[in-house]
Each structure stands twice: as C-alpha cells, then as structure tokens.
Design an enzyme around this catalytic site. Sequence first.
Site, short mmCIF file in Angstrom:
data_model
loop_
_atom_site.label_atom_id
_atom_site.label_comp_id
_atom_site.label_asym_id
_atom_site.label_seq_id
_atom_site.Cartn_x
_atom_site.Cartn_y
_atom_site.Cartn_z
N THR A 71 7.54 -3.36 -7.07
CA THR A 71 7.28 -3.85 -8.50
C THR A 71 8.36 -3.45 -9.40
O THR A 71 8.57 -4.02 -10.48
CB THR A 71 6.10 -3.28 -8.98
OG1 THR A 71 4.96 -3.67 -7.98
CG2 THR A 71 5.48 -3.64 -10.51
N TYR A 91 6.56 3.67 3.46
CA TYR A 91 6.03 2.25 3.04
C TYR A 91 6.05 1.42 3.94
O TYR A 91 7.05 0.71 4.40
CB TYR A 91 7.11 1.96 1.93
CG TYR A 91 6.62 0.90 0.85
CD1 TYR A 91 5.28 0.21 1.11
CD2 TYR A 91 7.42 0.25 -0.12
CE1 TYR A 91 4.88 -0.87 0.10
CE2 TYR A 91 7.22 -0.85 -0.84
CZ TYR A 91 5.97 -1.34 -0.65
OH TYR A 91 5.53 -2.40 -1.50
N LYS A 116 2.49 4.56 1.84
CA LYS A 116 1.84 3.45 1.19
C LYS A 116 1.54 2.32 1.96
O LYS A 116 2.40 1.84 2.54
CB LYS A 116 2.81 3.01 0.03
CG LYS A 116 2.46 1.82 -0.91
CD LYS A 116 3.40 1.40 -1.80
CE LYS A 116 2.90 0.12 -2.76
NZ LYS A 116 3.94 -0.33 -3.64
#
Length: 308
Positions: A63, A151, A179
């Site tokens: 993001t 991630y 994550k």
Amino acid sequence: MTTASSPGAPTPAPARTAVFGRALCAMVTPFTGSGALDHDGAQRLADRLVSAGCDGLVLSGTTGESPTTSDAEKAELVAAVRAAVGDRASIVTGVGTSDTRHTVALARAAERAGADGVLVVTPYYSRPPQDAVEAHFREVADASALPVMLYDIPGRTGTRIEPDTMLRLAEHPRIVAVKDCSYDFLGVQKVLARTGLAYYAGCDEHNLALYAVGAAGYVSTVANVVPDRLRAVLDDFDARDTAGAARRQRQVTELVEAMMASGLPGAVTAKALLGDLGLPSGPVRAPLRPADRETVDGLRAVYERLVA
C-alpha cells in the site's frame, strides 16, 4: 461470588504474541502534487492514525508503493514518521526486494533510520525454491538487530512461504512475525499451533477470523480511512463480546470489498478516498493510475454509509 478457579468464572483470554501491537495500518506514502515525498503529509497522516487507535504503522509496503520509492525516500519516511509519533506506536518498514543484497542494505538503513522492525516480502519474479526462500530470510534477519516480519503474499510474488518453511524460520531469534496474505487458513493454524510467531492478517476480511484463532492482530489497508472501526473489532473480541466483534466486522465488509476487491490496488483506492476526505495522500506513482471520479464517488458513498 465466583473466583478465578471456580466453574462460573470467566476463562482468561489467551496470551498473544503481539510484538508490534495489535492494530497496525499499512500506511499509504503521501506524495506532493508534483510526485515528491510529502514529509509533512506523512507526519500528519501518521499522527491521525495513531491518535485513532493504531498501535503500529507499516511503511513502504504494498500500500505504501514501495516498488516506486527510492532507498533514500524509504529511510526519510521512517525518520519523518518517527518524529511525528515518537514512542506512541511501533514502526515497521518494508525492505523486501528480489535481490538479497539489496534487501540486506535496506534492512540496515531502516535500523539507522529508527524503525522498530522490518517487513520482508518473499523475493518475487525469480520464484526461488523453498530452500532459497529460507536462506534469503535468514540472511536478512542476520543483517541487523531489528525483528523481522515475514510477508507471505504469493498472489503478488508468485512464491509461497510454505508452512514447513515457516516452522523452520520461526527458530531464528529475530524472525518474530508474519503478515499473512496466503489465503491458507489451515496452514496458518498449523504454524500458530507450533510456533510463537505473531501472525497479522494482511487481508481485511480475515482480521477477526485470524484473531479468533490466536493471531496478534492485523496489518490493514482499510485502516488508512477507518482506523477506529477496525480497532473496535479487536477491542470487542478482547472484551469477550464476540457477537459485537462479528457485527463490527460485518459492518466494514462493504468498505473492505470496495477498497480491496474492486480490481484496483489498495494504494489507489486508499489514496482516492483519503484525498476526497481532505486527508494527506497525493497522487500514486506510475505505473499505477489514479481512480476516476466515478470510482471515487462510489468509495465515498460506501464510506458515508459506514460512518453515518
């Protein structure tokens, strides 16, 4: 009167490993109208997010448009946000690239800039096998004193961190969190059951479901615009109001779908809605393109229904 040991007493909530906090926002990277890093905007947005309930901020992730920000900008962003939030929230910054040497250099730069941890995505495009994936993460974890959040997002990288690989990586003292965007709920529970890794939902529709089976919290794109609404889901669950938590999760579903399942990247939709609300965001960097007016109006309408 009941006591903690009596049959009628409430069972204590299970201990959670939440090394970076519970409610983390995958913060957008604000840019000026000319496309430069907006230090002041980043500080104002970070302060707003933390004041509204975010325990931590994840910078320079998906993001945060990390593929299009320079190494220097990544470090500058950490320093600017640290100056704004102080010790009120943890700062985790993305350092993952397709190149192990470059990732190591970014991890060391993040440590110098004042980050509390690094987010390291699976090397993408080259699609390394699992032994190479494991070696990559170990080398990055050995490169600095910062704790590492792995991630796992195979839909973007093309390579999964397989559960058995995750189990081995959990043995490293600085690999402490994940994550999760794997969409493998069974695999996540397998790792949760056998390690102390702090799992964070990376897909907003999974925030409550993962939390309910022992995850630490979430790293949310949608939190850029409604940080308090998402934090309330976890607060209700921790207060043992599971019905309330479920209701709140359902209430944000329309916005989650509008922002994350519309065919546009979350960076585009988050910046579009933030900008329309008069909050720091700025343009996206190419090859991303801004949302059109119809999309922005649709996002705003969904947002207004949620907060009404």
